[in-house]
Design an enzyme around this catalytic site. Structure first.
Site, PDB file in Angstrom:
ATOM      1  N   CYS A   1       3.294   1.495 -15.141  1.00  0.00           N
ATOM      2  CA  CYS A   1       3.146   2.533 -14.117  1.00  0.00           C
ATOM      3  C   CYS A   1       1.665   2.601 -13.784  1.00  0.00           C
ATOM      4  O   CYS A   1       1.036   1.567 -13.567  1.00  0.00           O
ATOM      5  CB  CYS A   1       3.691   3.882 -14.607  1.00  0.00           C
ATOM      6  SG  CYS A   1       2.968   4.462 -16.152  1.00  0.00           S
TER       7      CYS A   1
ATOM      8  N   ARG B   1       2.695   4.171  -3.452  1.00  0.00           N
ATOM      9  CA  ARG B   1       1.591   3.733  -4.320  1.00  0.00           C
ATOM     10  C   ARG B   1       1.771   2.255  -4.685  1.00  0.00           C
ATOM     11  O   ARG B   1       0.805   1.500  -4.723  1.00  0.00           O
ATOM     12  CB  ARG B   1       1.513   4.593  -5.582  1.00  0.00           C
ATOM     13  CG  ARG B   1       1.085   6.023  -5.318  1.00  0.00           C
ATOM     14  CD  ARG B   1       0.917   6.796  -6.600  1.00  0.00           C
ATOM     15  NE  ARG B   1      -0.220   6.308  -7.377  1.00  0.00           N
ATOM     16  CZ  ARG B   1      -0.459   6.636  -8.645  1.00  0.00           C
ATOM     17  NH1 ARG B   1       0.375   7.448  -9.285  1.00  0.00           N
ATOM     18  NH2 ARG B   1      -1.505   6.165  -9.286  1.00  0.00           N
TER      19      ARG B   1
END
Length: 290
Positions: free
Chosen positions: A246, A190
Site C-alpha cells: 500500500c 493514488r
C-alpha cells in the site's frame, strides 16, 4: 477452535458485537480488548478518543508508538516495530498465547488489521477484529467507559514463521521473474498517480495490480463473507504467491486478512510498500493500470 468463533463462520478472523458482548457478560475471561483508533492527520486523536471513552476493559495501542517505529531513510513511513520490544509490550498488556485478543478501530478501518497482522506474524492464533469497531459497539446500545483497566502482565514468546514478509529486494526479484503477484491496496486515483497527498512521487510500483482495501467491505461497511471475498479476488490464482503493499504497510493489512479469509495461504506483506520503494531514487513508478 476458540469458543469466540462458535457459529457458522468459523474461518473468519472477525467477531461480531454480540459474540464479544456475550463473552464479557458470561465472564469467560482470558480476553484482552485492544483499542487502536488513530488518525493519520492527527496522531494524538486516537489516544484522546480512548481516554474519553472506550469499550470496558480495553487497553490502547498507538500506530506510531507501538505498531511501527520511527522511519529511517529507507523502510517506508511506518516500518515494523522491533519485534522483541513489541512482544514485550504485548505481554505487558496481559497477552500470552492462551489469550483471546479482540481489536477494534473507530469503524472497520485499517489500523485494527495492522495489529491483527502483527500478532499473527508473532505466531498468535486467537486474534479477532471487531466488526464495526467502536461505532458498531455504540450503535448496538452497549456501554463505554473512561476507566483505565489494570492488566496483569504476562510473558509473550514470539513464534515467528517464515514466508510472511517480503522486502524490497524480494519484491524486485519476484516481479522480474513473475513468480509472485504484487497488490497495491491504495485508492485507484493514488494507484494511477492522479493524486498523492502523502509522498513526493505519485503512481505505483511497476507491475502492481490495484485492489483497493476498502473493497473488502460491503456497501454498508461490514466485512464481506468468505464467498464474497473469493469472488472479489477471483482473478488471483490461489496457488500463486501474493505480495500485498500500500503506501506504508497499513492499509495493506485488511487485504491480507481478507485474502486469508478467502482461502489464500501464500500471502506476504511488503511492510515498506510504496513509501519504501520511492525512497530509492533509481526506482521508477508507473501510472498506467496493470
Amino acid at each position: 477452535m476458540s469458543k469466540l468463533l462458535e457459529g457458522k463462520d468459523k474461518m473468519s478472523y472477525v467477531i461480531n458485537v454480540n459474540r464479544l458482548k456475550n463473552r464479557l457478560e458470561n465472564n469467560q475471561g482470558n480476553t484482552v480488548i485492544v483499542d487502536v483508533r488513530f488518525q493519520l492527520d492527527d496522531p494524538d486523536a486516537g489516544r484522546k478518543m480512548y481516554l474519553e471513552s472506550h469499550l470496558p476493559g480495553a487497553v490502547y495501542m498507538d500506530l506510531n508508538k507501538d505498531l511501527s517505529e520511527r522511519a529511517e531513510k529507507h523502510g517506508g513511513k511506518h516500518p515494523l516495530p522491533d519485534m522483541d520490544m513489541f512482544a514485550a509490550k504485548v505481554g505487558k498488556i496481559g497477552i500470552d498465547h492462551d489469550t483471546s485478543v479482540v481489536i477494534y478501530d473507530q469503524e472497520n478501518d485499517m489500523f485494527a488489521a495492522r495489529l491483527w497482522w502483527l500478532l499473527h506474524y508473532l505466531g498468535h492464533k486467537k486474534v479477532y477484529v471487531l466488526e464495526g469497531g467502536y461505532e458498531g459497539w455504540i450503535m448496538d446500545g452497549n456501554e463505554v467507559t473512561d476507566e483505565i483497566p489494570a492488566l496483569e502482565s504476562k510473558a509473550f514468546e514470539p513464534d515467528i514463521s517464515g514466508g510472511q514478509i517480503a522486502d524490497i529486494e524480494e519484491v524486485k526479484e519476484k516481479l522480474e521473474d513473475r513468480s509472485a503477484t504484487l497488490i497495491d491496496s491504495r485508492a485507484k486515483e493514488r494507484y494511477l498517480g492522479k493524486v498523492e497527498p502523502l509522498y513526493i512521487k505519485a503512481g505505483h510500483i511497476p507491475g502492481a495490480k490495484n485492489y483497493f482495501w476498502k473493497d473488502v467491505f460491503t456497501a454498508k461497511g461490514s466485512w464481506k463473507k468468505e464467498k464474497e471475498l473469493q469472488e472479489h479476488f477471483t482473478s488471483l490464482p490461489k496457488d500463486d504467491e501474493i505480495i500485498v503493499s500500500c503506501g506504508s504497510g497499513i492499509s495493506a493489512c485488511p487485504n491480507v486478512l481478507a485474502l486469508k479469509m478467502a482461502g489464500y495461504r501464500n500471502v506476504k506483506l511488503y511492510p515498506g510498500s510504496f513509501s519504501d520503494w520511492i525512497s530509492y531514487e533509481e526506482n521508477v513508478v508507473e501510472t498506467r493500470e496493470e
